[in-house]
Write an enzyme that holds these catalytic residues in place. Structure first.
Site, PDB file in Angstrom:
ATOM      1  N   CYS A 141     -10.159   0.776   8.072  1.00 23.99           N
ATOM      2  CA  CYS A 141      -9.604   2.070   8.470  1.00 23.99           C
ATOM      3  C   CYS A 141     -10.274   3.244   7.769  1.00 23.99           C
ATOM      4  O   CYS A 141     -10.382   4.332   8.323  1.00 23.99           O
ATOM      5  CB  CYS A 141      -8.104   2.089   8.187  1.00 23.99           C
ATOM      6  SG  CYS A 141      -7.678   1.523   6.529  1.00 23.99           S
ATOM      7  N   GLU A 185       0.859  -1.206   0.000  1.00 18.18           N
ATOM      8  CA  GLU A 185       0.000   0.000   0.000  1.00 18.18           C
ATOM      9  C   GLU A 185       0.885   1.243   0.000  1.00 18.18           C
ATOM     10  O   GLU A 185       0.733   2.140   0.825  1.00 18.18           O
ATOM     11  CB  GLU A 185      -0.907  -0.005   1.239  1.00 18.18           C
ATOM     12  CG  GLU A 185      -1.717  -1.284   1.379  1.00 18.18           C
ATOM     13  CD  GLU A 185      -2.606  -1.311   2.617  1.00 18.18           C
ATOM     14  OE1 GLU A 185      -2.170  -0.814   3.670  1.00 18.18           O
ATOM     15  OE2 GLU A 185      -3.732  -1.818   2.527  1.00 18.18           O
TER      16      GLU A 185
END
Ligand SMILES: [Zn+2]
Length: 660
Positions: A424, A328
């Site tokens: 998240c 990521e």
């Protein structure tokens, strides 16, 4: 140096943003609470976000109830599962202010209090607060496996939530819990004998402690934040040593390099934005904030250097950051693939934390421009218009067939998801949108200059009756660029108002009290004297459609054009266009007609571009060049990028083939 005007009474009146605010308060946050409370089975798509949960339910509130002794059971979820509740608590705390706008927040308030009570009940006597460790692991394992334990990340998010709750309500109930958490951390970490001398694998505590310092005035929290910034990357063996000493290990099948954790070298030595994007950005935002609070030039320089690297070389036209799905992460300069991009929603949200902090150090239009780009594009694309489905990854080119058929594109969802194993993003969006009022103004340290950096209609009271009301004519911003600042200064204070002139507005007109004026643009702002009782600043921005080319360094965009208007980046969707979209093209001077459609996608500007579509005389997979390809005229329909994927599933693309 300037102060963010956090305590201001900012009342957002913008039609565009009021819709988002109310949607968040009335739909998104109640939905998220139900998801956290396992009242709705959540749609966790395969491959959407890594994780070990595998459960159809979040289990987040249940973990807290178990830790608080209210319920029997075992922990379930990510090690940082508590943060989903903390970020929700932060968002919901800000949302309580919408009561002033006439919204009923009673139920939200009850849930806020319930969450605080659960954290209170779950906290250990020494201040430790992390249900994963409290429920699953013996106490001697605490802070011993920091590579992946996320303990300080988890506690940091609670601290941020507590600060928000205190700022909004004045109640110290959550703040007291947070101070006990910080005490526990301060006791366990440091240079002393027996203390842990290293950072958490996921930055967050640095920003949280700096905010705790601002809320409480306790200098030791600022010093602890600075200690965490400085210790990071000084000992490359730290995580390995913890593992070798028998520390708890998580995600053992994930082998990430130290760069991923921003632990390969001291952050203050870093020349490029590298590693896991959200980790880097949370840390960089903290470096900027702590640097300002300590007046530490090395920190301030680092914050500037990394920001410049990102916005010049590592950010997409939509504001998305993090080009690479593996880790990521950021990759290398000008590597901006549109179909393999990561562009995590949290990373765009973090760019706003970072930008806000840079503005507090020195207001600059260039930074506010990036914040605006993130707000209207990279951030909002993360949430469905009704607030109940989310993107984790924000591509600039999507194709359902590719996402399904090519595992390297499986992370590119072409429908937003109801929740994630690693959830998240949803509450991060929530806390940004409900605290948008904190992103509109910066006040100079001497209190004399108010920088109005975003075109979000609002009415704001400063001290001694000094008031700025921003109104927008026509279809309102971001569709119309006709903006008026009505400044009221009944006590004749020595005041100036600085208004941003966006870099995207080639031309603009500025009138002060009805008279056209030409003022120098300094650091992206024009500054108007506002010491009279009433001053009216009328700004009209150039909202004409722009065709944009990327730098020749950006391989992915060679031979392509993007289309933008005002702060909005546009895209094509298959629901409006025949597809495959890669056959469609437009010239740099293509005729574009624009219209505001109030009933489409909650009101959007729609562009119709006179373009063309490639046609081939044969259907052969490969063929020797014989007859030329032909271009047939085609009208391309473009909608704002943030609103994509709210209708039928299909291809989407931002960059369009450029024709002659
Ligand atoms: Zn996220």
């Amino acid at each position: 140096m300037t102060n963010q005007a956090q305590a201001l009474n900012v009342n957002i009146t913008s039609r565009f943003w009021t819709r988002y605010l109310n949607m968040t308060v009335e739909n998104a946050l109640p939905y998220q609470w139900r998801a956290l409370n396992d009242e709705v089975p959540v749609d966790v798509p395969e491959g959407a976000a890594w994780g070990e949960n595998g459960s159809q339910f979040s289990h987040s509130l249940r973990n807290l109830r178990i830790a608080a002794g209210r319920e029997e059971g075992v922990f379930s979820g990510q090690p940082f599962q508590d943060t989903d509740v903390s970020k929700w608590l932060e968002a919901a705390s800000y949302a309580l202010r919408r009561k002033n706008a006439g919204l009923n927040v009673d139920e939200l308030e009850a849930h806020v209090n319930e969450a605080i009570e659960l954290f209170e009940g779950a906290q250990d006597e020494d201040g430790y607060l992390d249900t994963k460790f409290e429920l699953d692991l013996p106490a001697e394992k605490r802070f011993k496996g920091l590579r992946w334990s996320h303990e300080l990340y988890t506690m940091g998010h609670f601290i941020e939530a507590a600060v928000a709750h205190y700022e909004v309500t004045g109640s110290k109930r959550a703040l007291d819990i947070a101070e006990r958490v910080a005490n526990c951390i301060g006791h366990n970490f440091g240079d002393g004998e027996g203390q842990v001398h290293g950072p958490d694998g996921h930055p967050e505590i640095e920003l949280a402690l700096a905010r705790l310092y601002e809320a409480t005035g306790e200098r030791r929290w600022l010093d602890l934040a600075a200690w965490f910034i400085r210790v990071r990357g000084t000992d490359p063996e730290f995580f390995d040593e913890q593992d070798a000493a028998g520390g708890p290990q998580f995600y053992t099948d994930l082998h990430m390099p130290l760069k991923y954790f921003v632990q390969d070298e001291p952050i203050l030595d870093k020349q490029h934005a590298e590693g896991h994007a959200v980790r880097l950005l949370y840390l960089a935002a903290a470096v900027s904030k702590v640097g300002r609070l300590l007046n530490d030039q090395k920190m301030l320089d680092t914050a500037e250097r990394l920001w410049t690297n990102i916005v010049k070389h590592r950010m997409y036209i939509t504001g998305a950051v993090g080009s690479c799905q593996v880790g990521e992460s950021f990759s290398f300069d000008d590597d901006l693939p549109n179909d393999l991009v990561y562009g995590e929603t949290c990373a765009s949200v973090a760019m706003l934390f970072y930008g806000k902090s840079l503005m507090e150090t020195k207001p600059r239009g260039s930074v506010a421009d990036v914040m605006e780009k993130e707000l209207f594009n990279g951030v909002l694309s993360g949430v469905q218009l009704d607030g109940t489905r989310y993107f984790y990854v924000n591509p600039l080119e999507a194709d359902p067939a590719a996402s399904k058929g090519n595992p390297t594109k499986a992370h590119i969802l072409t429908r937003r998801a109801g929740w994630f194993d690693c959830a998240c993003c949803p509450a991060n969006l929530g806390r940004l949108i409900t605290s948008l009022d904190q992103y509109l103004y910066t006040v100079s340290n001497d209190g004399k200059t108010v920088y109005a950096h975003q075109f979000v209609a609002n009415k704001t009271e400063f001290e001694d009756g000094f008031t700025i009301e921003q109104t927008q004519a026509g279809d309102e911003y971001p569709w119309s660029g006709d903006i008026t600042f009505h400044v009221s200064n009944p006590n004749g204070l020595d005041k100036k108002v600085a208004v941003r002139i966006p870099q995207w507005s080639k031309d603009y007109t500025l009138e002060v009290n009805g008279e056209a004026v030409e003022l120098p643009v300094v650091d992206g702002f024009v500054t108007v004297d506002a010491s009279a009782a009433d001053t009216e600043i009328h700004l009209v921005l150039d909202m004409s459609v722009r065709r944009v080319r990327a730098s020749l360094r950006v391989r992915a965009d060679i031979g392509k054009l993007a289309v933008a208007r005002g702060p909005i980046v546009f895209c094509m969707e298959q629901v409006d266009n025949e597809g495959p979209l890669w056959l469609d093209g437009m010239s740099a001077d293509a005729n574009v007609s624009e219209s505001y459609e109030p009933d489409l996608l909650d009101g959007v500007e729609v562009l119709k571009v006179k373009g063309s579509r490639l046609e081939s005389p044969t259907d052969d997979q490969y063929r020797a060049v014989d007859a030329p390809l032909t271009e047939r005229e085609e009208t391309l329909t473009m909608i704002p990028y943030y609103a994509w994927c709210n209708r039928a599933e299909g291809q989407m693309q931002v960059w369009v083939r450029e024709t002659k």
